[in-house]
Design a protein around this motif. Structure first.
Motif, PDB file in Angstrom:
ATOM      1  N   MET A   1       0.828  -1.204   0.000  1.00 48.20           N
ATOM      2  CA  MET A   1       0.000   0.000   0.000  1.00 48.20           C
ATOM      3  C   MET A   1       0.865   1.259   0.000  1.00 48.20           C
ATOM      4  N   TYR A   2       0.275   2.347  -0.479  1.00 48.23           N
ATOM      5  CA  TYR A   2       0.979   3.624  -0.471  1.00 48.23           C
ATOM      6  C   TYR A   2       0.885   4.259   0.918  1.00 48.23           C
ATOM      7  N   SER A   3       1.938   4.958   1.303  1.00 48.53           N
ATOM      8  CA  SER A   3       1.890   5.737   2.539  1.00 48.53           C
ATOM      9  C   SER A   3       2.179   7.196   2.225  1.00 48.53           C
ATOM     10  N   ILE A   4       1.494   8.058   2.958  1.00 54.54           N
ATOM     11  CA  ILE A   4       1.610   9.493   2.692  1.00 54.54           C
ATOM     12  C   ILE A   4       1.975  10.228   3.969  1.00 54.54           C
ATOM     13  N   TYR A   5       2.859  11.182   3.827  1.00 49.78           N
ATOM     14  CA  TYR A   5       3.046  12.207   4.845  1.00 49.78           C
ATOM     15  C   TYR A   5       2.235  13.395   4.346  1.00 49.78           C
ATOM     16  N   GLY A   6       1.230  13.774   5.111  1.00 43.45           N
ATOM     17  CA  GLY A   6       0.336  14.807   4.609  1.00 43.45           C
ATOM     18  C   GLY A   6      -0.337  15.567   5.726  1.00 43.45           C
ATOM     19  N   ALA A   7      -1.326  16.360   5.336  1.00 41.82           N
ATOM     20  CA  ALA A   7      -2.126  17.100   6.319  1.00 41.82           C
ATOM     21  C   ALA A   7      -3.422  17.519   5.648  1.00 41.82           C
ATOM     22  N   ALA A   8      -4.489  17.541   6.433  1.00 41.25           N
ATOM     23  CA  ALA A   8      -5.771  18.014   5.917  1.00 41.25           C
ATOM     24  C   ALA A   8      -5.582  19.430   5.365  1.00 41.25           C
ATOM     25  N   GLY A   9      -6.170  19.684   4.214  1.00 37.01           N
ATOM     26  CA  GLY A   9      -6.118  21.019   3.619  1.00 37.01           C
ATOM     27  C   GLY A   9      -4.808  21.358   2.931  1.00 37.01           C
ATOM     28  N   SER A  10      -3.863  20.443   2.930  1.00 33.64           N
ATOM     29  CA  SER A  10      -2.541  20.736   2.349  1.00 33.64           C
ATOM     30  C   SER A  10      -2.434  20.168   0.929  1.00 33.64           C
ATOM     31  N   GLY A  11      -1.227  20.311   0.365  1.00 27.62           N
ATOM     32  CA  GLY A  11      -0.990  19.767  -0.975  1.00 27.62           C
ATOM     33  C   GLY A  11      -1.129  18.253  -1.038  1.00 27.62           C
ATOM     34  N   SER A  12      -0.996  17.598   0.099  1.00 28.09           N
ATOM     35  CA  SER A  12      -1.161  16.134   0.075  1.00 28.09           C
ATOM     36  C   SER A  12      -2.577  15.739  -0.306  1.00 28.09           C
ATOM     37  N   GLN A  27      -2.511   4.916   3.052  1.00 27.12           N
ATOM     38  CA  GLN A  27      -2.731   5.407   4.414  1.00 27.12           C
ATOM     39  C   GLN A  27      -1.989   6.727   4.581  1.00 27.12           C
ATOM     40  N   VAL A  28      -2.561   7.613   5.369  1.00 29.49           N
ATOM     41  CA  VAL A  28      -1.811   8.809   5.763  1.00 29.49           C
ATOM     42  C   VAL A  28      -1.027   8.403   7.007  1.00 29.49           C
ATOM     43  N   LEU A  29       0.236   8.085   6.773  1.00 23.55           N
ATOM     44  CA  LEU A  29       1.087   7.527   7.823  1.00 23.55           C
ATOM     45  C   LEU A  29       1.419   8.580   8.866  1.00 23.55           C
ATOM     46  N   VAL A  30       1.705   9.789   8.380  1.00 26.05           N
ATOM     47  CA  VAL A  30       2.060  10.890   9.285  1.00 26.05           C
ATOM     48  C   VAL A  30       1.241  12.120   8.909  1.00 26.05           C
ATOM     49  N   GLU A  31       0.504  12.637   9.880  1.00 25.58           N
ATOM     50  CA  GLU A  31      -0.265  13.876   9.689  1.00 25.58           C
ATOM     51  C   GLU A  31       0.577  15.004  10.282  1.00 25.58           C
ATOM     52  N   ALA A  32       0.998  15.936   9.435  1.00 28.79           N
ATOM     53  CA  ALA A  32       1.942  16.965   9.905  1.00 28.79           C
ATOM     54  C   ALA A  32       1.651  18.303   9.227  1.00 28.79           C
ATOM     55  N   PRO A  33       0.813  19.130   9.818  1.00 25.79           N
ATOM     56  CA  PRO A  33       0.584  20.462   9.241  1.00 25.79           C
ATOM     57  C   PRO A  33       1.838  21.326   9.382  1.00 25.79           C
ATOM     58  N   THR A  34       2.719  21.190   8.424  1.00 27.00           N
ATOM     59  CA  THR A  34       4.077  21.729   8.511  1.00 27.00           C
ATOM     60  C   THR A  34       4.117  23.241   8.676  1.00 27.00           C
ATOM     61  N   TRP A  35       3.067  23.933   8.210  1.00 27.86           N
ATOM     62  CA  TRP A  35       3.033  25.393   8.311  1.00 27.86           C
ATOM     63  C   TRP A  35       2.838  25.850   9.756  1.00 27.86           C
ATOM     64  N   GLU A  36       2.545  24.901  10.654  1.00 22.83           N
ATOM     65  CA  GLU A  36       2.308  25.298  12.051  1.00 22.83           C
ATOM     66  C   GLU A  36       3.591  25.437  12.862  1.00 22.83           C
ATOM     67  N   GLY A  37       4.724  24.968  12.325  1.00 27.04           N
ATOM     68  CA  GLY A  37       5.964  25.210  13.066  1.00 27.04           C
ATOM     69  C   GLY A  37       6.959  24.063  13.018  1.00 27.04           C
TER      70      GLY A  37
END
Ligand SMILES: N[C@@H](CCC(=O)N[C@@H](CS)C(=O)NCC(=O)O)C(=O)O
Length: 216
Positions: A1-12, A27-37
């Motif tokens: 399966m594919y795994s994604i590092y992403g975040a709701a509302g982001s380019g992912s 699966q979204v393996l890691v949820e990381a809203p990177t713009w938060e810091g």
């Protein structure tokens, strides 16, 4: 399966929407809203030294970064989904043109917008100008793109492609959909059509919901 590092509302979300339409398990393996810091960006550092989303891990374990590269690669891996014009067909060149234009001219602006100090340093007086001008530049780029396209059902004709998904997601970021509609009216119907795709309704609700006032 594919795994994604992403975040709701982001380019992912464009990548995830593509996998939804392909019907491939992911699966979204890691949820990381990177713009938060820093803390969020560090969650991505191990797979992307740029500490940016999206990152795709293929079933073979290969790491792919850069949204356009991921989207193009997925269309190659899953030709049955027909989410890109084939090489040698009439719309292929314009497809590649605009798939490159979005990350180069539009997406790159958010690196500055998310943290104006990256360019303006401690001179906080500059921040409002920087935010205003990058928003104007993004709007101008959408306008230029719209001036070069003659959309039908979708941006390049009757075929839904990953370009439509990419634009539908990126056009929701600042300066927002209402401004997008006004500078790129010919593309407005297309993104609304993508928003309304029945196969993506549950997905949008989960990953980029249409909350009250979302177009502002
Ligand atoms: N060129 C990259 C840009 C990705 C990007 O800017 N992602 C944002 C999230 S939507 C991010 O992670 N920003 C954090 C940062 O730039 O520090 C791509 O096309 O994938």
């Amino acid at each position: 399966m594919y795994s994604i590092y992403g975040a709701a509302g982001s380019g992912s979300v464009a990548v995830e929407a593509t996998l939804e339409l392909i019907g491939a398990p992911y699966q979204v393996l890691v949820e990381a809203p990177t713009w938060e810091g820093e803390h969020q960006r560090n969650k991505v550092a191990a797979v992307n030294p740029m500490r940016q989303l999206p990152v795709l891990i293929t079933p073979d374990g290969e790491v792919i970064t850069e949204s356009a590269a991921i989207l193009l690669w997925l269309t190659e891996q899953h030709p049955e989904a027909a989410l890109a014009p084939l090489p040698g067909t009439a719309t292929r060149a314009q497809f590649l043109r605009w798939m490159s234009f979005i990350p180069a001219s539009i997406y790159s602006m958010y690196w500055v917008r998310d943290e104006p100090a990256r360019l303006a340093g401690d001179d906080t007086d500059l921040y409002p100008q920087l935010l205003l001008r990058t928003a104007d530049r993004i709007a101008q780029c959408w306008q230029i793109m719209a001036s070069q396209l003659a959309p039908a059902q979708f941006l390049l004709g009757e075929q839904l492609t990953v370009l439509d998904l990419y634009v539908a997601v990126a056009s929701r970021w600042t300066p927002g959909r209402n401004r997008f509609y006004s500078v790129a009216p010919l593309m407005a119907d297309v993104v609304k059509r993508v928003d309304a795709l029945p196969q993506l309704q549950n997905f949008w609700a989960r990953r980029f919901p249409f909350v009250p006032g979302w177009e502002d």
